[in-house]
Design a protein around this motif. Structure first.
Motif, PDB file in Angstrom:
ATOM      1  N   ASP A 243      -3.150  -5.692   0.713  1.00  0.00           N
ATOM      2  CA  ASP A 243      -2.175  -6.426  -0.091  1.00  0.00           C
ATOM      3  C   ASP A 243      -0.812  -5.759  -0.163  1.00  0.00           C
ATOM      4  OD1 ASP A 243      -4.171  -8.291  -0.695  1.00  0.00           O
ATOM      5  OD2 ASP A 243      -4.848  -7.140  -2.442  1.00  0.00           O
ATOM      6  N   ASP A 244      -0.700  -4.518   0.288  1.00  0.00           N
ATOM      7  CA  ASP A 244       0.535  -3.758   0.080  1.00  0.00           C
ATOM      8  C   ASP A 244       1.195  -3.351   1.384  1.00  0.00           C
ATOM      9  OD1 ASP A 244      -1.485  -2.101   0.824  1.00  0.00           O
ATOM     10  OD2 ASP A 244      -1.101  -0.530  -0.662  1.00  0.00           O
ATOM     11  N   LEU A 245       1.059  -4.185   2.407  1.00  0.00           N
ATOM     12  CA  LEU A 245       1.613  -3.855   3.716  1.00  0.00           C
ATOM     13  C   LEU A 245       2.216  -5.106   4.343  1.00  0.00           C
ATOM     14  CD1 LEU A 245       1.973  -1.735   5.969  1.00  0.00           C
ATOM     15  CD2 LEU A 245      -0.289  -2.389   6.812  1.00  0.00           C
ATOM     16  N   GLY A 246       3.537  -5.102   4.551  1.00  0.00           N
ATOM     17  CA  GLY A 246       4.202  -6.246   5.158  1.00  0.00           C
ATOM     18  C   GLY A 246       4.005  -7.516   4.340  1.00  0.00           C
ATOM     19  N   GLU A 248       1.606  -9.781   5.159  1.00  0.00           N
ATOM     20  CA  GLU A 248       0.150  -9.902   5.125  1.00  0.00           C
ATOM     21  C   GLU A 248      -0.417  -8.928   6.150  1.00  0.00           C
ATOM     22  OE1 GLU A 248      -0.926 -13.930   6.074  1.00  0.00           O
ATOM     23  OE2 GLU A 248       0.715 -14.162   7.494  1.00  0.00           O
ATOM     24  N   ALA A 249      -1.633  -8.415   5.862  1.00  0.00           N
ATOM     25  CA  ALA A 249      -2.187  -7.374   6.726  1.00  0.00           C
ATOM     26  C   ALA A 249      -3.692  -7.298   6.546  1.00  0.00           C
ATOM     27  CB  ALA A 249      -1.542  -6.020   6.411  1.00  0.00           C
ATOM     28  N   PHE A 267      -0.454  -6.029  10.843  1.00  0.00           N
ATOM     29  CA  PHE A 267       0.342  -6.590   9.752  1.00  0.00           C
ATOM     30  C   PHE A 267       1.469  -7.449  10.319  1.00  0.00           C
ATOM     31  CE2 PHE A 267       2.663  -2.636  10.585  1.00  0.00           C
ATOM     32  CZ  PHE A 267       3.999  -3.012  10.466  1.00  0.00           C
ATOM     33  N   ARG A 268       1.917  -8.381   9.488  1.00  0.00           N
ATOM     34  CA  ARG A 268       3.013  -9.276   9.863  1.00  0.00           C
ATOM     35  C   ARG A 268       4.181  -9.052   8.921  1.00  0.00           C
ATOM     36  NH1 ARG A 268       5.325 -13.998   8.253  1.00  0.00           N
ATOM     37  NH2 ARG A 268       3.856 -14.219   6.522  1.00  0.00           N
TER      38      ARG A 268
END
Length: 311
Positions: A243-246, A248-249, A267-268
């Motif tokens: 939940d805390d990367l880019g 969405e990941a 991740f996007r």
């Protein structure tokens, strides 16, 4: 002579008709756009945030590479060490759309592999934005990863046990979930024992796990007596979404049949999709790469790359 007198009258009549036609054209409403003509008010899909990609082999600093590939500093030959730091760019025909780099470093204890891939997604449909197209591509990667459903044993098991101890329900019901609750109790401790258990064999030599790559991280193990035990992989280390990367990941963790572990982070960020594959193959089959350690290293790299895109 009568014919000559008649001609000027005809000319006057024609001039009056032409004047009337010209006046009626000027008073009419403006012409409507032709069918299929694009008007200024028509909405068009927005382009993505990124219109180019960084150079993949130069996107990771030396300190990060050394953490991911411990054998780098142990290479005795200076020229070989320099080439190992540089990595090998993957073949691509459009570096603004696709870029990647691979590293491979051997050490006495293991061989480590690292692959980083950047993909800039472009929608060639005027009604679909680049971001929307990138979401679609990312969704296909999530589906291909076949992530397991979150296990309730690490949270619900503890809650049910507390409820039973509080007097609600009989003692037998509250004691039943105890095998599945035990991983939750050890989720904050170093994940040393679980990492040695996937795809292990008992004293008779029969495999304890059948193992698809998606479930190999949380496969069963055997205790000292040879009897199978319940999976001890905590939920915090299982394949999962992040939940805390880019934008969405997700993270995947798979242990192969020869004890090699592969941690994948995808991740996007807007219309760019970043894929990181980090693999370690131990020198002996008795060793198993540490899941928590490898996941931490891969996630740290992913966070550094995400920050670089945000700059």
């Amino acid at each position: 002579m009568q014919r000559k007198a008649y001609v000027p009258g005809v000319a006057v009549l024609l001039a009056a008709v032409l004047t009337a036609c010209t006046g009626s054209g000027d008073d009419g409403p403006p012409d409507d756009p032709r069918p299929g003509e694009v008007t200024a008010s028509a909405s068009t899909a927005q382009p993505g945030r990124y219109d180019t990609l960084p150079e993949a082999c130069g996107s990771i600093d030396d300190d990060t590479l050394e953490a991911l590939l411990p054998g780098l500093r142990q290479l005795p030959d200076a020229e070989q060490r320099e080439e190992a730091y540089e990595g090998q760019a993957t073949l691509t025909y459009d570096t603004d759309r696709k870029a990647g780099c691979r590293w491979k470093v051997e050490s006495p204890t293991a061989t480590d592999y690292l692959f980083v891939d950047f993909e800039r997604v472009v929608s060639f449909n005027g009604t679909v934005s680049d971001d929307s197209k990138a979401q679609e591509v990312y969704g296909g990667k999530v589906e291909a990863a076949d992530l397991p459903e979150p296990s309730p044993s690490t949270t619900a098991g503890d809650d049910e046990g507390d409820a039973g101890n509080g007097g609600e329900g009989d003692g037998g019901a509250s004691a039943a979930p105890s095998p599945s609750a035990s991983p939750a109790g050890s989720s904050k401790s170093p994940n040393k024992s679980p990492n040695k258990s996937p795809k292990s064999t008992d004293s008779s030599g029969s495999p304890e796990s059948s193992g698809s790559s998606g479930s190999s991280t949380s496969s069963g193990s055997s205790d000292a007596s040879g009897s199978p035990s319940v999976s001890a992989t905590p939920a915090s280390l299982q394949p999962r979404t992040l939940d805390d990367l880019g934008d969405e990941a997700f993270l995947d963790d798979a242990l192969g049949t020869s004890r090699q572990r592969t941690v994948t982070v995808v991740f996007r960020t807007s219309n760019v999709i970043v894929t990181i594959e980090y693999e370690e193959q131990p020198a002996t089959t008795t060793d198993v790469p540490d899941s928590e350690e490898m996941q931490d290293r891969a996630r740290n790299l992913a966070e550094l790359l995400a920050e670089a895109f945000d700059e």
